[in-house]
Design an enzyme around this catalytic site. Structure first.
Site, PDB file in Angstrom:
ATOM      1  N   ASP A 240      -8.238  27.068  -5.016  1.00  0.00           N
ATOM      2  CA  ASP A 240      -8.896  26.640  -6.255  1.00  0.00           C
ATOM      3  C   ASP A 240      -7.947  26.890  -7.420  1.00  0.00           C
ATOM      4  O   ASP A 240      -6.902  26.274  -7.501  1.00  0.00           O
ATOM      5  CB  ASP A 240     -10.230  27.369  -6.410  1.00  0.00           C
ATOM      6  CG  ASP A 240     -11.098  26.766  -7.502  1.00  0.00           C
ATOM      7  OD1 ASP A 240     -11.019  25.544  -7.704  1.00  0.00           O
ATOM      8  OD2 ASP A 240     -11.848  27.516  -8.150  1.00  0.00           O
ATOM      9  N   ARG A 296      -4.567  21.659 -16.163  1.00  0.00           N
ATOM     10  CA  ARG A 296      -5.222  22.935 -16.491  1.00  0.00           C
ATOM     11  C   ARG A 296      -4.217  24.063 -16.714  1.00  0.00           C
ATOM     12  O   ARG A 296      -4.148  25.020 -15.950  1.00  0.00           O
ATOM     13  CB  ARG A 296      -6.225  23.339 -15.417  1.00  0.00           C
ATOM     14  CG  ARG A 296      -7.385  22.365 -15.271  1.00  0.00           C
ATOM     15  CD  ARG A 296      -8.473  22.933 -14.369  1.00  0.00           C
ATOM     16  NE  ARG A 296      -9.622  22.033 -14.297  1.00  0.00           N
ATOM     17  CZ  ARG A 296     -10.756  22.308 -13.681  1.00  0.00           C
ATOM     18  NH1 ARG A 296     -10.888  23.480 -13.066  1.00  0.00           N
ATOM     19  NH2 ARG A 296     -11.757  21.448 -13.657  1.00  0.00           N
TER      20      ARG A 296
END
Length: 485
Positions: A240, A296
């Site tokens: 993740d 991100r």
């Protein structure tokens, strides 16, 4: 009496759910009352360190060799006896995480056993045994070590993970979880190939273990915690995020790290509607966002995020994204856009119309924009900043190189060793990861799963669900009925 019963049952139910505990926690981490003051303090320390280096280059050339202008590194690396003064590191943090004590003042704990065979009853000498202890500990490694986690490595407060002087890799299930704690320093550690784990009991302190549902597979997960400093780590190839901070976490500095080979690098904030994340304050400084990163860096929801003096190298989608109206203060970074003409923008407002984000406070100051990169600022009195013909001044470019030149793990096992992949073997042996293929984003080793005995108390998720149903029935039907009699 009725209202008291409701309150007791309500808090009884919420005590078993991490999400509920975070939502109704009456002692959220307190943000700094003046975040701009912290930003100015960071800039002051950088300027002072650079000035000192420039002065010594002229007057004392031998001493200036160890100075980089990076105020964190210059704080401790110039001490020739730093291995015997390791806890000096705790005085060197900057930004919102500067109050992270780690294990300062505590005993030294030497990790002598790289195994992780039992997440409920860890053996003395293992890393898991150290991080669950109640007292402050400064955790060190006497030799190179590969630690394959079976489950999340759940920390207790007041711990420092100090990998200086050794080549330390943490991989496998979890990996690192900082949940409802404070004062943790993680320094000079390779963290990579972290996969999902859970559906097992895991100990989080010497007095408690409990059932863990499936984890996300983050490199470092910060959940409802404060005063956290992550410095000089190399992170890549996780399931993740490499670093995620959510559920009201604040007082965080992420500095001098090397990020590579990953899609969703860093998430700051639980969701757009989670208001306690408005108090999140994070400093991201002197990091190198390296090759094969997609997006991100970070992706922000709410809070105040200071992104200062980092080097961003060719993202694939965007560098900095956000939603939920975060404040993003970008200062003195170098943004090098990819060749893809559709991915030149540094910023991205995620799933938000321009009419909704035009007043968000996103500002860019003294950033270096390379290869067509552009930063779309917003808020009062700002304008879109594009690369200009002569905007990359040699002095500014050299400064970024100078501040980030040692990002990632230092010394043995530094970032030149195949981007953090283990090659020398655990404890100096001849086995470990091969060179592998850097294009492989998923680690295939069998590290998850467990044969650990279950706790008799809520060890079975079905029994836990039954308890919740019965308690809800009590709350909704039995108590109101009794009040009518």
């Amino acid at each position: 009496m009725l209202s008291r019963n409701y309150i007791v049952v309500f808090f009884l139910l919420s005590s078993f759910s991490p999400l509920a505990r975070a939502t109704f926690n009456l002692s959220f981490p307190t943000p700094h009352p003046n975040p701009d003051e912290v930003v100015q303090d960071v800039q002051r320390k950088v300027n002072a360190s650079i000035s000192r280096r420039q002065t010594l280059q002229i007057s004392e050339k031998d001493e200036s060799a160890c100075l980089t202008g990076n105020p964190i590194d210059d704080c401790w690396k110039c001490d020739p006896d730093w291995p015997n003064n390791r806890q000096r590191l705790a005085d060197c943090a900057i930004g919102f995480g500067q109050y992270a004590l780690g294990g300062k003042g505590g005993e030294y704990y030497i990790v002598t056993d790289s195994s992780d065979d039992d997440a409920v009853t860890p053996k003395p000498g293992t890393l898991r045994y150290a991080v669950i202890q109640p007292e402050p500990l400064w955790i060190v490694f006497p030799s190179n070590m590969l630690i394959k986690l079976k489950q999340e490595l759940i920390f207790n407060s007041y711990k420092t993970l100090d990998g200086r002087g050794a080549n330390v890799h943490i991989v496998g299930g979890g990996c690192i979880t900082l949940q409802y704690i404070s004062n943790v320093i993680i320094h000079n550690i390779h963290i990579h190939h972290c996969v999902q784990s859970g559906e097992a009991n895991v100990r989080s302190s010497t007095t408690h273990y409990g059932w863990r549902t499936e984890s996300d597979g983050d490199g470092i997960s910060i959940f409802g915690s404060k005063d956290i400093w992550i410095d000089h780590c190399s992170l890549s190839h996780c399931k993740d995020g490499l670093i995620d901070a959510v559920m009201g976490s604040t007082g965080i500095t992420i500095s001098n790290n090397f990020f590579s080979h990953h899609n969703e690098v860093m998430l700051l904030g639980h969701n757009d509607g989670y208001k306690p994340d408005s108090g999140m304050q994070v400093t991201i400084a002197f990091n190198h966002f390296g090759e094969k990163l997609v997006q991100r860096m970070p992706r922000c929801r709410r809070g105040y995020i200071h992104v200062v003096n980092n080097d961003f190298t060719q993202w694939e989608m965007y560098a900095i994204g956000g939603s939920g109206n975060p404040t993003i203060n970008s200062q003195g970074n170098r943004y090098t856009a990819p060749s893809n003409r559709n991915a030149k923008e540094v910023t991205k407002r995620v799933e938000t119309a321009e009419g909704d984000w035009k007043d968000w406070n996103w500002r860019s100051e003294d950033d270096i924009l390379v290869n067509g990169a552009f930063f779309v600022a917003s808020g009062e009195g700002v304008e879109v900043k594009y690369e200009k013909a002569y905007s990359v001044e040699p002095k500014s470019a050299v400064l970024i190189d100078q501040l980030t030149m040692h990002s990632g793990v230092l010394g043995v096992g530094g970032r030149d060793n195949n981007l953090g992949k283990w090659s020398s073997g655990a404890n100096g042996g001849g086995t470990g990861f091969g060179s592998g293929n850097d294009d492989d984003d998923d680690y295939s080793d069998e590290m998850s799963g467990s044969n650990m005995p279950l706790s008799p108390s809520f060890s079975n998720p079905a029994l836990f669900s039954l308890f919740i149903a019965m308690a809800s029935f009590l709350l909704l039907y039995i108590i109101p009925l009794s009040s009518m009699l």
